[in-house]
Design an enzyme around this catalytic site. Structure first.
Site, PDB file in Angstrom:
ATOM      1  N   LYS A 177       0.916  -1.316   0.089  1.00  0.00           N
ATOM      2  CA  LYS A 177       0.045   0.138   0.030  1.00  0.00           C
ATOM      3  C   LYS A 177       0.771   1.143   0.064  1.00  0.00           C
ATOM      4  CE  LYS A 177      -1.598   3.077   2.307  1.00  0.00           C
ATOM      5  NZ  LYS A 177      -1.666   4.456   1.725  1.00  0.00           N
TER       6      LYS A 177
ATOM      7  N   GLU B 234       9.269   0.985  11.089  1.00  0.00           N
ATOM      8  CA  GLU B 234      10.302   1.895  10.839  1.00  0.00           C
ATOM      9  C   GLU B 234       9.696   3.149  11.003  1.00  0.00           C
ATOM     10  OE1 GLU B 234      13.453   1.082  10.808  1.00  0.00           O
ATOM     11  OE2 GLU B 234      13.362  -0.843   9.940  1.00  0.00           O
TER      12      GLU B 234
ATOM     13  N   CYS C 139      13.724   9.856   7.206  1.00  0.00           N
ATOM     14  CA  CYS C 139      13.866   9.418   8.714  1.00  0.00           C
ATOM     15  C   CYS C 139      15.332   9.591   9.442  1.00  0.00           C
ATOM     16  CB  CYS C 139      13.125   8.185   8.702  1.00  0.00           C
ATOM     17  SG  CYS C 139      13.656   7.056   7.650  1.00  0.00           S
TER      18      CYS C 139
ATOM     19  N   GLU D 134      10.095  15.916  15.203  1.00  0.00           N
ATOM     20  CA  GLU D 134      10.845  15.637  14.065  1.00  0.00           C
ATOM     21  C   GLU D 134      10.044  16.754  12.951  1.00  0.00           C
ATOM     22  OE1 GLU D 134       9.409  12.113  12.018  1.00  0.00           O
ATOM     23  OE2 GLU D 134      11.172  11.708  11.277  1.00  0.00           O
TER      24      GLU D 134
END
Ligand code: NAP
Ligand code: MG
Length: 458
Positions: A154, A229, A263, A355
């Protein structure tokens, strides 16, 4: 069936309209995948290896097409997009060796023989984010297929096109129909159904810690396997004994690669106080030298952000009164542009702890080794990081002390297909890539075979 407009982030032009999969579509795909998986797992190991090598070869023949599509869909610079497509080929080739090497163990026991088998899980659901559509999909599908599973991917709603093309290339390469299917759709529909469907035996999720937490909670209801992750706020630690020129020259590329939508971005630069001013003098020209512009042109180092919504989110970290040290360039006019931006916030400020996932870096001074380690670890994340020092003992001490899954000394490298990748703490669960990844797509089965003792001959 609903559809979704895919926009070119560098021009804001409509690229394509993609039909979104609904729950019935997912269920039908799972049923087909299940049937295909049984056939795949029964094939001889060498045949499965050959099929994966053929898939890699077809990807290799379409590098330019895949790269151009990623430039248009995600705004990645063409040089990066070519690397990403080539990386998919490399990951497939690396795991093509798996089917013929996925051996179990023979364990000495009394009364017979004991052997283990690494059995495939069945159907695996891979949910990917928009930041690196091709590599992240491949980290899931290549080892999963190699271990004998079927895979449903997906892709993120904003960036489905290269994954969809990879699905077509798998068929063109001769992989069994329905073994590898790409299902564009909403996370709340397709992703959610992967989590709930009893025949999807594992979820590989890459994305935000918020959604990853919900995926893990949902998977718990069926004791479904998960690999996560998630996000990061990684530290680039610059000690006073390092090659300061090189540390400063490379720091922008450790955070602004993919416009900071990475990331692993080293989005906190921690600098020893006695070299802080000199480091900032060296960093300024390096940041201003980052080539931001048309991602389709060779030599462009940074493109636009992926969407208007994401640019607004990044911009919220740089209000008018933000402590901006200096900024790089960015085009004006259409496109979701944002210039490389260097902030000097306080340790507890939002820009220093959250973040941002854009080209915004926080520079923070530290006093000594202990302070650097404490500051690096003062986050719920733990994905990557860099350590700049010419003192080998310090490099080793700090590498062991930083709570993160992927560290580099005097460089910013973090992802290689043949080494493990993943996060400590809330940056994730499990590891991808490296020699052991296929095992995370298997169950260990132990079989004991009773063997009566040899008959005595008179
Ligand atoms: P996200 O919102 O968590 O989305 C990731 C994927 O999950 C998308 O495909 C999304 O679909 C889907 N999703 C959303 N809601 C879901 C649900 N309820 N159930 C199942 N799936 C669902 O993350 P993002 O905004 O795409 O990406 C940015 C984040 O990803 C950042 O925090 C970044 O750090 C993290 N990231 C981590 C890594 C890593 O390797 N550690 C790599 C890349 C990105 P939609 O597209 O429909 O929303
Ligand atoms: Mg999201």
């Amino acid at each position: 069936m609903t559809s979704c407009d895919v926009i070119n982030p560098a021009t804001e032009e409509l690229l394509r309209t993609v039909e979104l999969t609904d729950v019935a579509g997912v269920d039908a795909a799972v049923a087909r995948a299940r049937a295909a998986q049984r056939v795949w797992a029964r094939r001889a190991p060498a045949e499965r290896a050959a099929a994966l090598r053929a898939f890699a070869a077809v990807v290799d023949a379409h590098i330019e097409e895949l790269a151009a599509l990623e430039v248009a869909n995600s705004g990645h610079p063409i040089g990066s997009a070519r690397w990403e497509a080539g990386h998919v080929r490399d990951v497939l080739q690396f795991y093509a060796a798996t089917p013929e090497r996925l051996s179990g163990k023979q364990i000495p026991v009394a009364g017979g023989w004991d052997v283990t088998f690494n059995e495939p899980l069945g159907v695996v659901g891979v949910i990917t984010p928009w930041n690196f559509p091709m590599p992240i999909a491949a980290w899931g599908f290549a080892p999963a297929l190699a271990a004998g599973n079927a895979v449903l991917v997906k892709p993120a709603e904003w960036t489905p096109l290269t994954s969809m093309l990879l699905g077509e290339l798998a068929v063109a390469a001769g992989l069994p129909a329905d073994l590898f299917q790409v299902l564009p759709g909403k996370g709340s529909v397709v992703g959610q159904r992967f989590v709930e469907h009893p025949d999807v035996r594992k979820i590989v999720f890459t994305g935000s810690t918020e959604v990853g937490t919900a995926v893990m909670a949902g998977a718990a209801a069926q004791v479904k396997r998960v690999t996560l992750e998630l996000g990061g706020k990684s530290a680039n630690i610059v000690f006073d004994d390092c090659d300061l020129e090189r540390a400063a020259a490379t720091a922008p590329y450790g955070v602004f690669d993919n416009a900071g939508q990475d990331c692993c971005a080293r989005s906190r630069i921690l600098v020893q106080r006695n070299v802080y001013e000199r480091f900032m003098e060296l960093l300024e020209p390096a940041v201003k030298g980052v080539v931001v512009g048309d991602p389709g042109i060779d030599g462009t180092e940074m493109g636009p952000l992926v969407s208007r919504a994401h640019r607004n989110s990044v911009a919220s970290y740089v209000p008018d009164d933000a402590p901006v040290a200096f900024r790089g360039q960015a085009p004006t006019g259409p496109g979701f542009w944002f210039p490389p931006t260097v902030l000097t916030p306080q340790r507890g400020d939002r820009a220093a702890t959250e973040e941002i996932f854009g080209p915004v870096v926080a520079v923070l001074p530290f006093e000594d080794e202990a302070d650097a380690i404490a500051l690096a670890n003062a986050t719920e994340y733990g994905l990557s990081g860099s350590i700049w020092t010419d003192n080998l003992s310090r490099a080793l001490r700090v590498s062991r002390a930083v709570e993160a899954g992927n560290l580099s000394v005097n460089s910013h490298s973090s992802v290689r297909y043949n080494t493990p990748f993943g996060g400590f703490k809330q940056s994730g669960l499990g590891r991808e890539l490296g020699p052991d990844a296929p095992l995370s797509f298997t169950e260990t089965k132990n079989v004991f075979i009773a063997v009566p003792a040899e008959e005595e001959t008179p």
